[in-house]
Motif scaffolding. Structure first.
Motif, PDB file in Angstrom:
ATOM      1  N   LEU A  82       0.151   0.589   9.507  1.00  0.00           N
ATOM      2  CA  LEU A  82      -1.022  -0.254   9.337  1.00  0.00           C
ATOM      3  C   LEU A  82      -1.872  -0.204  10.600  1.00  0.00           C
ATOM      4  O   LEU A  82      -1.349  -0.238  11.720  1.00  0.00           O
TER       5      LEU A  82
ATOM      6  N   ASP B 106      -6.680  -3.527  11.782  1.00  0.00           N
ATOM      7  CA  ASP B 106      -7.376  -4.389  10.828  1.00  0.00           C
ATOM      8  C   ASP B 106      -6.564  -4.646   9.560  1.00  0.00           C
ATOM      9  O   ASP B 106      -7.042  -5.305   8.630  1.00  0.00           O
TER      10      ASP B 106
ATOM     11  N   THR C 251      -5.438  -2.330   7.369  1.00  0.00           N
ATOM     12  CA  THR C 251      -5.530  -1.283   6.352  1.00  0.00           C
ATOM     13  C   THR C 251      -4.496  -0.194   6.614  1.00  0.00           C
ATOM     14  O   THR C 251      -3.930  -0.088   7.703  1.00  0.00           O
TER      15      THR C 251
ATOM     16  N   SER D 161      -3.000   3.388   7.377  1.00  0.00           N
ATOM     17  CA  SER D 161      -3.381   4.577   8.132  1.00  0.00           C
ATOM     18  C   SER D 161      -3.019   5.820   7.324  1.00  0.00           C
ATOM     19  O   SER D 161      -1.834   6.093   7.099  1.00  0.00           O
TER      20      SER D 161
ATOM     21  N   ALA E  74      -3.237   3.828  -2.316  1.00  0.00           N
ATOM     22  CA  ALA E  74      -4.282   3.041  -1.669  1.00  0.00           C
ATOM     23  C   ALA E  74      -5.593   3.825  -1.679  1.00  0.00           C
ATOM     24  O   ALA E  74      -5.597   5.053  -1.595  1.00  0.00           O
TER      25      ALA E  74
ATOM     26  N   GLU F 213      -7.877   4.214   0.585  1.00  0.00           N
ATOM     27  CA  GLU F 213      -8.119   4.986   1.799  1.00  0.00           C
ATOM     28  C   GLU F 213      -7.357   6.303   1.779  1.00  0.00           C
ATOM     29  O   GLU F 213      -7.880   7.361   2.131  1.00  0.00           O
TER      30      GLU F 213
END
Length: 252
Positions: A212, A215, A217, A219, A238, A240
């Motif tokens: 993570l 922030d 989110t 990685s 996810a 991202e």
């Protein structure tokens, strides 16, 4: 009665494990089967009133030698394929000759035990198992013992000589590696920082868990590509990470 039952049970287990060792296609399974054979031999030695051989079988072979096999598997990897190209000329011929010689020695040993009159365990261990074994090794069989010791030492030295490689250039230091990463960053824009560590979820610490960012989110750099593609097929990936995979596919 108990000795006979132990022998026949462990004999069957040893033969099945030995066949599994030879015919198994995975090195991990072969190593496990070898451990079963070694432990079975140790129990058979103990049943035959040979506690020294049983202890040596467990400590030296099952302990030390099996650890060497496990270290080799850790270094080479369980999924690495063996090369079928012969690098030593004539090794098959000499392997066949060595196999025939071993079979001849084994036949002579079995024939000697069948022809000669057995002395029995009471006579063999009348002075104790360890003193009697030491007397045979250092008196009657001292030449074979010394030759075997010389062969083992020669094999160890040969392995070190064959594995040794002369370094043609100095080994890079941490400073050199760091400087090279920043040079790559200046030329190609490659991130000089190390990859984030996996498994930073609050209640998980596993390699299949992504890292993570500050922030919160995910990685994408810490996600294994195999796991990412599997989650992409199931629709649980996810956003991202899905975006990073899409960019990689477009770049190809």
């Amino acid at each position: 009665m108990g000795e006979s039952i132990t022998f026949w049970v462990l004999a069957v287990v040893s033969v099945i494990a030995a066949l599994g060792l030879v015919f198994s296609r995975r090195a991990v399974y072969s190593a496990l089967m070898l451990g079963v054979v070694m432990l079975s031999l140790a129990v058979l030695y103990a049943v035959q009133d040979a506690p020294f051989l049983a202890a040596v079988q467990i400590i030296v072979y099952t302990g030390a030698v099996m650890m060497l096999f496990l270290f080799v598997l850790m270094l080479v990897g369980v999924d690495s394929s063996d090369s079928l190209v012969e690098t030593i000329r004539g090794q098959r011929f000499w392997a066949i000759v060595a196999g025939l010689g071993f079979a001849a020695l084994l036949g002579l040993g079995i024939g000697n035990t069948l022809i000669a009159a057995p002395k029995g365990l009471a006579v063999a261990n009348q002075n104790g198992n360890v003193p009697s074994l030491a007397e045979l090794i250092f008196t009657r069989h001292v030449f074979a013992f010394e030759v075997t010791s010389a062969l083992l030492i020669t094999a160890a030295l040969g392995a070190m000589v064959l594995a040794h490689r002369e370094r043609t250039e100095p080994k890079p230091t941490q400073r050199d590696l760091s400087r090279a990463r920043f040079v790559e960053f200046g030329r190609h824009g490659k991130n000089p920082a190390p990859l984030p560590g996996p498994g930073t979820y609050a209640r998980h610490n596993a390699i299949d868990m992504p890292a993570l960012l500050p922030d919160g989110t995910v990685s994408p750099l810490s996600v294994n590509r195999v796991i990412a593609r599997h989650e992409a097929e199931e629709g649980t990936l996810a956003p991202e990470v899905a975006q990073i995979l899409q960019q990689e596919e477009e770049g190809k």
